[in-house]
Design a protein around this motif. Structure first.
Motif, PDB file in Angstrom:
ATOM      1  N   ALA A  12     -27.617-111.590 -72.310  1.00 35.00           N
ATOM      2  CA  ALA A  12     -27.845-111.967 -71.145  1.00 35.00           C
ATOM      3  C   ALA A  12     -27.551-112.383 -69.708  1.00 35.00           C
ATOM      4  O   ALA A  12     -27.149-113.478 -70.858  1.00 35.00           O
ATOM      5  CB  ALA A  12     -29.565-111.731 -70.498  1.00 35.00           C
ATOM      6  N   SER A  13     -27.221-112.623 -68.735  1.00 32.94           N
ATOM      7  CA  SER A  13     -26.692-114.110 -68.683  1.00 32.94           C
ATOM      8  C   SER A  13     -27.664-115.719 -67.852  1.00 32.94           C
ATOM      9  O   SER A  13     -26.662-116.246 -68.871  1.00 32.94           O
ATOM     10  CB  SER A  13     -26.147-113.941 -67.169  1.00 32.94           C
ATOM     11  N   PHE A  14     -28.657-115.018 -68.453  1.00 32.54           N
ATOM     12  CA  PHE A  14     -29.468-116.100 -68.431  1.00 32.54           C
ATOM     13  C   PHE A  14     -29.372-117.464 -69.561  1.00 32.54           C
ATOM     14  O   PHE A  14     -29.328-118.893 -69.909  1.00 32.54           O
ATOM     15  CB  PHE A  14     -31.171-116.205 -67.888  1.00 32.54           C
TER      16      PHE A  14
ATOM     17  N   GLY B 137     -26.272-118.199 -71.158  1.00 30.97           N
ATOM     18  CA  GLY B 137     -25.592-119.347 -71.986  1.00 30.97           C
ATOM     19  C   GLY B 137     -26.062-120.255 -71.199  1.00 30.97           C
ATOM     20  O   GLY B 137     -25.316-121.457 -71.611  1.00 30.97           O
ATOM     21  N   HIS B 138     -26.608-120.449 -69.836  1.00 29.95           N
ATOM     22  CA  HIS B 138     -27.204-121.194 -69.479  1.00 29.95           C
ATOM     23  C   HIS B 138     -28.435-122.217 -69.370  1.00 29.95           C
ATOM     24  O   HIS B 138     -28.802-123.029 -69.134  1.00 29.95           O
ATOM     25  CB  HIS B 138     -27.770-121.027 -67.666  1.00 29.95           C
TER      26      HIS B 138
ATOM     27  N   ASP C 297     -28.413-119.689 -79.960  1.00 31.28           N
ATOM     28  CA  ASP C 297     -28.951-118.100 -78.959  1.00 31.28           C
ATOM     29  C   ASP C 297     -30.387-117.399 -80.005  1.00 31.28           C
ATOM     30  O   ASP C 297     -31.662-116.801 -79.239  1.00 31.28           O
ATOM     31  CB  ASP C 297     -28.221-116.984 -79.384  1.00 31.28           C
TER      32      ASP C 297
ATOM     33  N   ASN D 151     -30.074-108.727 -76.964  1.00 34.87           N
ATOM     34  CA  ASN D 151     -29.224-109.703 -76.811  1.00 34.87           C
ATOM     35  C   ASN D 151     -28.776-110.628 -77.419  1.00 34.87           C
ATOM     36  O   ASN D 151     -27.361-111.069 -76.695  1.00 34.87           O
ATOM     37  CB  ASN D 151     -30.405-110.256 -75.895  1.00 34.87           C
TER      38      ASN D 151
ATOM     39  N   SER E  36     -30.744-101.855 -60.015  1.00 34.27           N
ATOM     40  CA  SER E  36     -30.540-103.774 -60.243  1.00 34.27           C
ATOM     41  C   SER E  36     -29.891-103.566 -58.696  1.00 34.27           C
ATOM     42  O   SER E  36     -28.897-102.887 -57.364  1.00 34.27           O
ATOM     43  CB  SER E  36     -29.520-104.235 -60.609  1.00 34.27           C
TER      44      SER E  36
ATOM     45  N   SER F   6     -37.051-109.309 -70.605  1.00 32.50           N
ATOM     46  CA  SER F   6     -35.521-108.925 -71.233  1.00 32.50           C
ATOM     47  C   SER F   6     -35.331-107.706 -72.227  1.00 32.50           C
ATOM     48  O   SER F   6     -35.776-108.167 -73.245  1.00 32.50           O
ATOM     49  CB  SER F   6     -35.219-110.281 -71.491  1.00 32.50           C
TER      50      SER F   6
ATOM     51  N   SER G 264     -36.275-110.841 -62.597  1.00 31.93           N
ATOM     52  CA  SER G 264     -35.741-111.055 -63.020  1.00 31.93           C
ATOM     53  C   SER G 264     -36.827-111.663 -64.780  1.00 31.93           C
ATOM     54  O   SER G 264     -38.145-112.554 -64.607  1.00 31.93           O
ATOM     55  CB  SER G 264     -34.766-112.215 -63.518  1.00 31.93           C
TER      56      SER G 264
ATOM     57  N   LYS H 238     -25.633-107.636 -76.548  1.00 24.48           N
ATOM     58  CA  LYS H 238     -24.856-107.963 -75.513  1.00 24.48           C
ATOM     59  C   LYS H 238     -25.953-109.274 -75.181  1.00 24.48           C
ATOM     60  O   LYS H 238     -25.989-108.660 -73.846  1.00 24.48           O
ATOM     61  CB  LYS H 238     -25.126-106.679 -74.967  1.00 24.48           C
TER      62      LYS H 238
END
Length: 320
Positions: A184-186, A188-189, A207, A179, A27, A76, A146, A182
């Motif tokens: 991934a950040s994308f 929630g957006h 989700d 996913n 990362s 992902s 990403s 846990k």
């Protein structure tokens, strides 16, 4: 100096002096945080990250051109970090893992209605700055993007027709379960870079539904990319035993000792920077734990795409 962020609204590029630091992490952002912490300890003050320029102005900065030798795309939680981290263990590879600047840069340029030539020049300058040679040993320049940035495959292929591209994928049920456990950040957006103004539609999904749509978009982009130099790789084939073959097919040559050092990464859990955490295969467990809904999403939306990728002529392990 290297770019560490692009504001998608203002187009301001943030810069940071990474010095002669070699990135071993999968990362880019974790590597920057580690370097900043080290510099803070050594100098007793936080390093300066306040230097900014406009994205449209970086074409006027004297940056030595450096084209990526390999772009890595993925859908992902499918082994791309493992591959990136393994490659980064060799100091002849300048590996940038998910720098977080491509999606906001392209978004800003689109909002500015930038002409194709301006997009090309701006992105070339951005990638040349990312790939600045920080060590004398650096030769191969490798960028992992990403999963959201898979949409940019045709854009980047037009800019870098000579660069190789690899799409890493995995059994979709395993990706969804990973996913959900846990996120991934994308997630929630609810971002969907393939469609303008698609937020409301994505926001209405749960989700699992959103992940199925996202994975489907990523696989569709890979299936459309049949040009020379574009390859796909199943996580099931991403093993220490196959690593040498993968390197050969991507035209990446290393000494035996270098290759053995990179292969050791396959013994470790790739998401951890602590080498004591061992990797335990969990694909079958994830598939068996899938709910009826996840299984139906796979069968109705993703199964055919997955099998098409497995049988694609540009699959690394379908190559003669």
């Amino acid at each position: 100096m290297v770019p560490i962020g692009v504001n998608h609204e203002s187009g301001l590029v943030s810069w940071y002096d990474l010095g002669h630091h070699h990135i071993y992490e999968g990362s880019y952002q974790r590597a920057l945080s580690s370097h900043q912490a080290i510099m803070s300890i050594q100098s007793s003050r936080p390093p300066d990250t306040a230097i900014t320029t406009r994205l449209l102005d970086i074409i006027d900065i004297n940056i030595a051109e450096r084209d990526p030798d390999l772009f890595i795309f993925h859908m992902s939680r499918c082994g791309s970090t493992l591959l990136t981290k393994a490659l980064a263990q060799c100091r002849r590879n300048n590996v940038i893992g998910e720098p977080g600047v491509v999606f906001p840069a392209i978004h800003y340029l689109r909002m500015q209605n930038a002409q194709d030539e301006m997009v090309k020049r701006s992105m070339r300058s951005l990638f040349s700055a990312l790939g600045r040679q920080r060590l004398d040993t650096h030769g191969n320049y490798i960028v992992k993007l990403s999963s959201l940035e898979t949409f940019a495959i045709p854009i980047l292929k037009a800019i870098y027709p000579g660069s190789k591209m690899l799409f890493v994928y995995r059994h979709p049920v395993e990706v969804i379960i990973s996913n959900l456990k846990k996120p991934a950040s994308f997630i929630g957006h609810r971002v969907n870079p393939w469609q303008a103004n698609a937020f409301e539609q994505a926001a209405a999904m749960d989700d699992a539904e959103y992940l199925a749509a996202h994975i489907g978009n990523c696989m569709d982009e890979a299936l459309r990319s049949v040009h020379e130099g574009f390859y796909v790789l199943d996580y099931a084939d991403l093993t220490a035993e196959n690593f040498g073959t993968i390197l050969d097919k991507l035209c990446l040559a290393f000494r035996d000792e270098e290759q053995r050092n990179m292969q050791r990464q396959f013994e470790q859990y790739s998401k951890s920077d602590f080498k004591k955490r061992r990797f335990i295969p969990d694909g079958e467990e994830k598939r068996n734990s899938a709910s009826e809904k996840v299984q139906k999403l796979y069968e109705s939306r993703l199964q055919d795409r997955y099998h098409r990728l497995r049988n694609a002529p540009n699959n690394l392990f379908n190559q003669p």
